[in-house]
Scaffold this active site. Sequence first.
Site, PDB file in Angstrom:
ATOM      1  N   SER A   6       0.785  -1.346   0.201  1.00  0.00           N
ATOM      2  CA  SER A   6       0.252   0.585   0.007  1.00  0.00           C
ATOM      3  C   SER A   6       1.174   1.057  -0.103  1.00  0.00           C
ATOM      4  O   SER A   6       2.191   1.462  -0.076  1.00  0.00           O
ATOM      5  CB  SER A   6      -1.107   0.031   0.832  1.00  0.00           C
ATOM      6  OG  SER A   6      -0.074   0.686   2.038  1.00  0.00           O
ATOM      7  N   THR A   7       0.334   2.215  -0.645  1.00  0.00           N
ATOM      8  CA  THR A   7       0.938   3.511   0.198  1.00  0.00           C
ATOM      9  C   THR A   7       1.471   3.660   0.920  1.00  0.00           C
ATOM     10  O   THR A   7       2.620   4.288   1.199  1.00  0.00           O
ATOM     11  CB  THR A   7       0.603   4.880  -1.004  1.00  0.00           C
ATOM     12  OG1 THR A   7      -0.632   4.779  -1.741  1.00  0.00           O
ATOM     13  CG2 THR A   7       0.712   5.884  -0.650  1.00  0.00           C
ATOM     14  N   ASN A   8       0.815   3.117   2.458  1.00  0.00           N
ATOM     15  CA  ASN A   8       1.662   3.551   3.156  1.00  0.00           C
ATOM     16  C   ASN A   8       2.252   2.724   4.170  1.00  0.00           C
ATOM     17  O   ASN A   8       2.943   2.810   5.162  1.00  0.00           O
ATOM     18  CB  ASN A   8       0.266   3.175   4.345  1.00  0.00           C
ATOM     19  CG  ASN A   8      -0.843   4.347   3.566  1.00  0.00           C
ATOM     20  OD1 ASN A   8      -0.606   4.968   3.119  1.00  0.00           O
ATOM     21  ND2 ASN A   8      -2.113   3.664   4.908  1.00  0.00           N
ATOM     22  N   THR A  57      33.703  40.128  21.281  1.00  0.00           N
ATOM     23  CA  THR A  57      32.437  40.189  21.961  1.00  0.00           C
ATOM     24  C   THR A  57      31.313  40.774  21.746  1.00  0.00           C
ATOM     25  O   THR A  57      31.605  42.261  22.357  1.00  0.00           O
ATOM     26  CB  THR A  57      32.255  39.016  23.297  1.00  0.00           C
ATOM     27  OG1 THR A  57      33.144  40.859  24.700  1.00  0.00           O
ATOM     28  CG2 THR A  57      33.121  38.077  23.265  1.00  0.00           C
ATOM     29  N   SER A 108      29.098  44.446  -7.262  1.00  0.00           N
ATOM     30  CA  SER A 108      28.015  45.902  -7.354  1.00  0.00           C
ATOM     31  C   SER A 108      28.135  46.412  -8.840  1.00  0.00           C
ATOM     32  O   SER A 108      29.035  46.072 -10.138  1.00  0.00           O
ATOM     33  CB  SER A 108      28.607  46.797  -7.041  1.00  0.00           C
ATOM     34  OG  SER A 108      28.141  47.987  -7.104  1.00  0.00           O
ATOM     35  N   SER A 109      26.772  46.360  -9.542  1.00  0.00           N
ATOM     36  CA  SER A 109      26.291  47.298 -10.862  1.00  0.00           C
ATOM     37  C   SER A 109      26.944  48.734 -11.029  1.00  0.00           C
ATOM     38  O   SER A 109      26.764  49.391 -12.341  1.00  0.00           O
ATOM     39  CB  SER A 109      25.064  47.022 -11.185  1.00  0.00           C
ATOM     40  OG  SER A 109      24.447  47.687 -10.155  1.00  0.00           O
ATOM     41  N   LYS A 128      33.774  46.453  -6.450  1.00  0.00           N
ATOM     42  CA  LYS A 128      33.802  45.765  -5.161  1.00  0.00           C
ATOM     43  C   LYS A 128      32.902  44.529  -5.733  1.00  0.00           C
ATOM     44  O   LYS A 128      32.346  44.081  -6.490  1.00  0.00           O
ATOM     45  CB  LYS A 128      32.071  46.940  -4.735  1.00  0.00           C
ATOM     46  CG  LYS A 128      31.350  46.445  -3.120  1.00  0.00           C
ATOM     47  CD  LYS A 128      30.032  47.916  -3.550  1.00  0.00           C
ATOM     48  CE  LYS A 128      29.289  47.010  -1.730  1.00  0.00           C
ATOM     49  NZ  LYS A 128      28.600  45.623  -1.972  1.00  0.00           N
TER      50      LYS A 128
END
Length: 458
Positions: A133-135, A180, A310-311, A316
Amino acid sequence: MRVERDFIGELEIPDNVYYGIHTARALKNFPITGEKYNENFIWAFFMIKKAAAILNYELGYLEKDIAKAIVKACDEWKNLKNYIVVEPLSGGAGTSINMNFNEVIANRATEILNGEKGEYIVNPLNHVNLHQSTNDVFPTAGKIAIIKELREVVSNVIKLQDIIQNKEKEFMKIKKIGRTQLMDAVPIMLGQEFGAWADALSRDRWRLYKVEERIRSVNIGGTAIGTGIAAPKEYVLKIVNVVREITKIGIAKAENLIDATQNWDVFSEISGLLKSLAVNLIKISNDIRLLGSGRSGYNELILPKIQAGSSIMPGKVNPVIPEYVIQLSLSVISFDNLITTATYNGNLELNHLAPLIIHYTLKSMEYLNNSLTALKGYIELIEANEKQCQKNLINSYTFITPLIELFGYEIVSEALEKNDYEVENVIKYLSEKYNKNIKELKKMINPEKMTGLGYNLK
């Protein structure tokens, strides 16, 4: 087009496809989302169907030619996988996907026996799905796929850990300031920071390795609810062994098939461990972003230039791989909540949300494998900016912390305040005011000793 019939009625099915009416109804009922089943899951499903055919023939429940045709069809799974078209998030606890497999195998097996698609010399239910069965098939296929994917995750964790440990050794002589709350703290070696990441991954590696033991327990042979109804006892007792032999995955029959059918807590457990790995990958990735932040930032790591950042801003370069890893890992954390919710929402003898649980567990592993592989290649290319590490250390005042052992917290704090946090002036001030040898004071604040290396702590 061909016409197929079920107890609901008739449907036209394209002549060239291997699936049938049950699959066609599912495609009609569940709009396309683009989600696809993991390939290991598809392979595991075919192998379970193959195992069932072999055992059913051996026990006398299938004719030889039909069994051989089913086995041959299952072995052609790579050619047939594109016809597994029912999406993961379909209703019915996986029944639609099980029927998709049954129909594809049945139609291909029918062709092997010189029949036509839709003729069903090999029947999807009476032959391919015999004593199943599927199950019990669906979760067993899911667990087999998860074990295969899990082993890849563990392997990739090991590879990333090795690369990070190499960097730990490479950078162990580079002194820097620890932080920290993002503020200057006390000195640390750059290699020690990498070593801490490696130890975190070591825990993930061990946890994920051990959890496979719980995933191996499967309910195949339990059929609908784990009572074994509609399957002969000899089949129930032997099917796990046949599946194990075919898949080479060390599965075992669950002690309680009813429990294994309805209770899916093991998926919540594995998902939680995958989440823990995602948490560590996010921490590592964010640390890399911070330590590699540009000339006006910490600038202690030189990050690899792998694509323009960066465009509009020339030159960058962004930490795109850590950002990629963070996005995938955040998705895994979200999937964990989804899987947990779906797991406890199972009802009575079955979890109807099985497709969601299996799919997103496997998807989490895919995302983590992608993350681990990408991060490994990226960290290999990272270099240390030793001059900047030294500069940041010198510019910090917190490495005079050991002086509180001699003077106390309040006196050292007052000395810092009076001398504008200039370390040399603070030491001179304390030496003169309290008649202490300035060389001895400087010896107390040896940065290397403060990292723990001077005490052979590691």
